[in-house]
Design a protein around this motif. Sequence first.
Motif, mmCIF file in Angstrom:
data_model
loop_
_atom_site.group_PDB
_atom_site.id
_atom_site.type_symbol
_atom_site.label_atom_id
_atom_site.label_comp_id
_atom_site.label_asym_id
_atom_site.label_seq_id
_atom_site.Cartn_x
_atom_site.Cartn_y
_atom_site.Cartn_z
ATOM 1 N N ARG A 25 4.417 5.645 -5.429
ATOM 2 C CA ARG A 25 4.414 5.751 -6.892
ATOM 3 C C ARG A 25 3.462 6.835 -7.368
ATOM 4 N NH1 ARG A 25 4.531 -0.540 -8.944
ATOM 5 N NH2 ARG A 25 6.721 -0.900 -8.474
ATOM 6 N N LEU A 26 2.307 6.923 -6.741
ATOM 7 C CA LEU A 26 1.357 7.977 -7.125
ATOM 8 C C LEU A 26 1.934 9.365 -6.847
ATOM 9 C CD1 LEU A 26 -1.999 6.437 -5.847
ATOM 10 C CD2 LEU A 26 -1.234 6.663 -8.210
ATOM 11 N N ARG A 40 0.835 -1.203 0.000
ATOM 12 C CA ARG A 40 0.000 0.000 0.000
ATOM 13 C C ARG A 40 0.872 1.256 0.000
ATOM 14 N NH1 ARG A 40 -4.189 0.885 4.719
ATOM 15 N NH2 ARG A 40 -2.315 1.643 5.746
ATOM 16 N N GLN A 41 1.912 1.253 0.818
ATOM 17 C CA GLN A 41 2.808 2.412 0.871
ATOM 18 C C GLN A 41 3.558 2.581 -0.443
ATOM 19 O OE1 GLN A 41 2.843 4.676 3.107
ATOM 20 N NE2 GLN A 41 4.477 5.841 2.173
ATOM 21 N N ASN A 81 4.429 14.351 -8.890
ATOM 22 C CA ASN A 81 5.561 15.285 -8.914
ATOM 23 C C ASN A 81 6.147 15.400 -10.313
ATOM 24 O OD1 ASN A 81 5.266 15.761 -6.221
ATOM 25 N ND2 ASN A 81 6.882 14.358 -5.583
ATOM 26 N N GLN A 82 6.235 14.269 -11.027
ATOM 27 C CA GLN A 82 6.774 14.296 -12.388
ATOM 28 C C GLN A 82 5.872 15.110 -13.314
ATOM 29 O OE1 GLN A 82 9.697 13.153 -13.197
ATOM 30 N NE2 GLN A 82 9.541 13.663 -15.343
#
Length: 126
Positions: free
Chosen positions: A58-59, A52-53, A64-65
């Motif tokens: 990744r999200l 989950r973390q 940010n990208q």
Amino acid sequence: MEARFVQDVAPKGGYPLQNYNSYLQRGRGPTGLQFAGMIVASTVIGFGLYFRQRNNYRLIQERNQREKLAVVPYLQAETDRRYLKQLKKEQDEEAAVMKDVPGWVVGESVYKTRYMRPIIDDPPFF
């Protein structure tokens, strides 16, 4: 003088009986099967929390990208404006210095090479 040694022995009739079985049974703890169950449960919970973390991370990285990619055109425009301002300043200086040289063309390269964009002193790094 001769010393007499007295050996410490049990009292007559012996020591009173100690019921140690009740102590051992009371503080015995979980069985092996219970330990195995606890290990499996903690492993499953740990992996669940980890995945989950990882997905949350990744999200956040993707967000940010996207934010960085959205800002890049504006930063590039600022860099281009700064470059053109510096180029204009250099050409004005060149015109002032070379005004007495006949046939001098301001801004024309004296080298016969292809154009290479100069490196800016403070590029926007992420």
